[in-house]
Design a protein around this motif. Structure first.
Motif, PDB file in Angstrom:
ATOM      1  N   ARG A  19       1.061  -1.091   0.201  1.00  6.57           N
ATOM      2  CA  ARG A  19       0.047   0.085  -0.046  1.00  6.57           C
ATOM      3  C   ARG A  19       0.848   1.317  -0.036  1.00  6.57           C
ATOM      4  O   ARG A  19       1.738   1.453   0.959  1.00  6.57           O
ATOM      5  N   THR A  58     -13.488   7.119  -9.343  1.00  8.04           N
ATOM      6  CA  THR A  58     -12.099   6.538  -9.729  1.00  8.04           C
ATOM      7  C   THR A  58     -11.875   6.010 -11.039  1.00  8.04           C
ATOM      8  O   THR A  58     -12.745   5.726 -11.661  1.00  8.04           O
ATOM      9  N   TYR A  60      -8.847   4.002 -13.634  1.00  6.53           N
ATOM     10  CA  TYR A  60      -7.922   3.076 -13.594  1.00  6.53           C
ATOM     11  C   TYR A  60      -7.266   2.667 -14.871  1.00  6.53           C
ATOM     12  O   TYR A  60      -8.056   2.744 -15.871  1.00  6.53           O
ATOM     13  N   LYS A  65      -6.939  -2.705 -13.292  1.00  3.96           N
ATOM     14  CA  LYS A  65      -8.096  -2.788 -12.707  1.00  3.96           C
ATOM     15  C   LYS A  65      -8.162  -4.197 -12.023  1.00  3.96           C
ATOM     16  O   LYS A  65      -7.650  -5.181 -12.844  1.00  3.96           O
ATOM     17  N   THR A  69      -6.368  -0.541  -6.062  1.00  8.63           N
ATOM     18  CA  THR A  69      -7.338   0.172  -5.604  1.00  8.63           C
ATOM     19  C   THR A  69      -6.819   1.757  -4.840  1.00  8.63           C
ATOM     20  O   THR A  69      -6.133   1.623  -4.132  1.00  8.63           O
ATOM     21  N   SER A  71      -7.722   5.385  -3.192  1.00  6.27           N
ATOM     22  CA  SER A  71      -8.770   5.653  -1.893  1.00  6.27           C
ATOM     23  C   SER A  71      -7.870   6.946  -1.624  1.00  6.27           C
ATOM     24  O   SER A  71      -6.975   7.290  -1.756  1.00  6.27           O
ATOM     25  N   GLN A  82      -3.492   0.815  -2.945  1.00  7.44           N
ATOM     26  CA  GLN A  82      -3.463  -0.473  -2.495  1.00  7.44           C
ATOM     27  C   GLN A  82      -3.104  -1.399  -3.666  1.00  7.44           C
ATOM     28  O   GLN A  82      -3.996  -1.389  -4.912  1.00  7.44           O
TER      29      GLN A  82
END
Length: 127
Positions: A19, A58, A60, A65, A69, A71, A82
């Motif tokens: 992350r 969001t 990608y 994809k 992720t 955020s 992430q």
């Protein structure tokens, strides 16, 4: 002026997770679109993901994809990326970028649209 600092990179094995964090020093963080890009030597900077100012939308790159992720926590002035199921081809320097503009969806992946950049964090995935 917006200062961005990435962290969380490192050396991992294929299949592992990481992350990344992008911490911003700015008074109105929620006014900025944030993007993640990555770059390997000799190649152009590649779009990874982006998130709208409020976090509602969001975006990608197709190859990320389902694995990555993005955020954000506007209370902490931080955006996260992430990354799961990492592959050796994910090895790169990862940069976060910020801009106060909003665009059509196709523009989020264009590095030239972002005014502010961090110094990058290295991610290395071994096979």
């Amino acid at each position: 002026q917006v200062q961005l600092v990435e962290s969380g990179g490192g050396l991992v094995q294929a299949g592992d997770s990481l992350r990344l964090s992008c911490a911003a020093s700015v008074r109105s963080f929620s006014s900025y679109t944030i993007g993640w890009f990555r770059q390997t030597p000799g190649k152009k900077r590649e779009f990874v993901a982006a998130i709208s100012r409020g976090g509602t939308f969001t975006y990608y790159a197709d190859s990320m994809k389902g694995r990555f992720t993005i955020s954000r926590d506007n209370a902490k002035n931080t955006v996260y990326l992430q990354m799961n199921s990492l592959k050796p081809e994910d090895t790169a320097v990862y940069y976060c970028a910020a801009d106060s503009s909003t665009w059509g969806s196709s523009a989020y992946g264009q590095p030239a649209n972002y005014d502010y950049w961090g110094q990058g964090t290295q991610v290395t995935v071994s096979s």
